[in-house]
Write a protein that holds these residues in place. Structure first.
Motif: not given
Length: 363
Positions: A45, A182, A241, A244, A248
């Motif tokens: 990640n 990303h 997940t 991410h 954001d």
């Protein structure tokens, strides 16, 4: 889009017989945590970190051409004294990067390294150490290929550092560094760290990090073992997940300066990292009773005083307290009054956002 083969050099245009360099590289503290990796040190990640300023490794690399160019040849010193137990990691690093630095077997190297902070105490000494070594090796390659651009120099240094220690790729430049693809961060890559390219609010220009040394001993779980815990972890995919999603959210926070939202994301990430270790097989609890006492005291102080400080943790017991510089006086007084008793021998380190690796000597 970079691929690893882009870092395999063409034949060098210059010859260098001997010389030395000295670089300092800082540690970094992840806000969104890297936990879990694929082959070749590729992160499962993306992560983002503050580059630190005071906690750093200073490494001198001396080199001289040698006759036997069939094997690697190096001496390793830590604080001026031979450090044999470090050598296997350097040997493994050289084996990983020989395709990208084909000169490695042509020289005998003397690597002399020291830290400004306790080794193996959860302040990412492998990150600063591998970054400093990578910067030195890239300085030698730049002598062999003087046409190299600065952008390529730093990208390849970060790429090489990653192959020694994943998070080391975030210690090459500052102030805020992203590692891992990303979709909403231009230029982000699994291969190397990049400076956060978007707007950064003035709140984050001089952010402080005071590190409370709850336990200065060796880490109970090595990073490699820790990352392997994510293989077949029942919550791994949701965690990747989540990283991410939190990255954001931080893109907006870095732009608008919303410290309340920053605190929520950063503390949640710290606790998630530890919850992943507590729910793996085998499972580990790396926090100490004093870690929890500090966290509860921070929450109480923040709630009562309305001062925007928060904690984060790496894979260990020590607590990083993050806060803007304009509240330093109040936070440091709080640490001295209420938290220093939870630190081993009363020790803590005052640090702040830095600017990345620095060349000290070129000889």
């Amino acid at each position: 889009m970079f691929v690893a083969n882009d870092f395999i050099p063409s034949p060098y245009s210059h010859i260098v017989e001997k010389g030395s360099f000295q670089w300092s590289s800082p540690s970094n503290i992840a806000l969104v945590k890297y936990w879990g990796k694929k082959n070749n040190q590729i992160p499962a990640n993306p992560s983002v970190s503050f580059t630190l300023n005071n906690c750093k490794t200073i490494t001198t690399l001396a080199f001289a051409k040698k006759e036997n160019q069939e094997t690697f040849s190096f001496d390793l010193l830590f604080e001026g004294k031979p450090k044999e137990d470090f050598k296997p990691k350097i040997q493994q690093f050289f084996e990983r990067i020989i395709v990208y630095l084909p000169f490695l077997k042509k020289y005998h190297f003397t690597i002399d390294t020291k830290n400004t902070f306790p080794h193996s105490s959860g302040i990412a000494s492998s990150a600063s150490g591998m970054a400093a070594l990578a910067m030195n090796l890239m300085s030698l390659e730049k002598e062999l290929n003087p046409e190299m651009t600065d952008d390529y120099f730093h990208q390849k240094a970060s790429f090489l550092a990653r192959l020694g220690s994943g998070s080391a790729c975030r210690s090459v430049k500052g102030k805020i560094v992203v590692w891992g693809n990303h979709k909403n961060i231009e230029g982000s890559s699994d291969l190397f760290g990049v400076e956060f390219p978007n707007t950064i609010h003035e709140h984050f220009n001089n952010f402080q990090d005071t590190i409370l040394l709850v336990d200065k001993g060796e880490k109970k779980v090595s990073s490699s073992v820790g990352h392997d815990l994510m293989i077949d972890h029942p919550f791994a995919e949701r965690r990747f997940t989540q990283a991410h999603e939190n990255l954001d959210k931080l893109i907006s926070v870095f732009e608008n300066g919303n410290l309340e939202e920053f605190i929520k994301i950063v503390e949640s990430e710290a606790l998630t990292l530890h919850s992943m270790m507590m729910t793996s097989i085998p499972y580990f609890i790396l926090m100490k009773p004093n870690t929890l006492e500090i966290i509860n005291a921070i929450w109480k102080f923040r709630n009562e005083k309305k001062i925007p400080l928060c904690f984060t943790l790496d894979a260990g017991a020590n607590v990083h307290i993050l806060y803007p510089k304009n509240v330093s006086a109040e936070v440091l007084q709080f640490i001295k009054n209420e938290l220093v008793g939870y630190c081993q021998n009363g020790h803590y380190i005052c640090d702040e956002i830095g600017i990345g690796s620095q060349l000290i000597m070129d000889n």
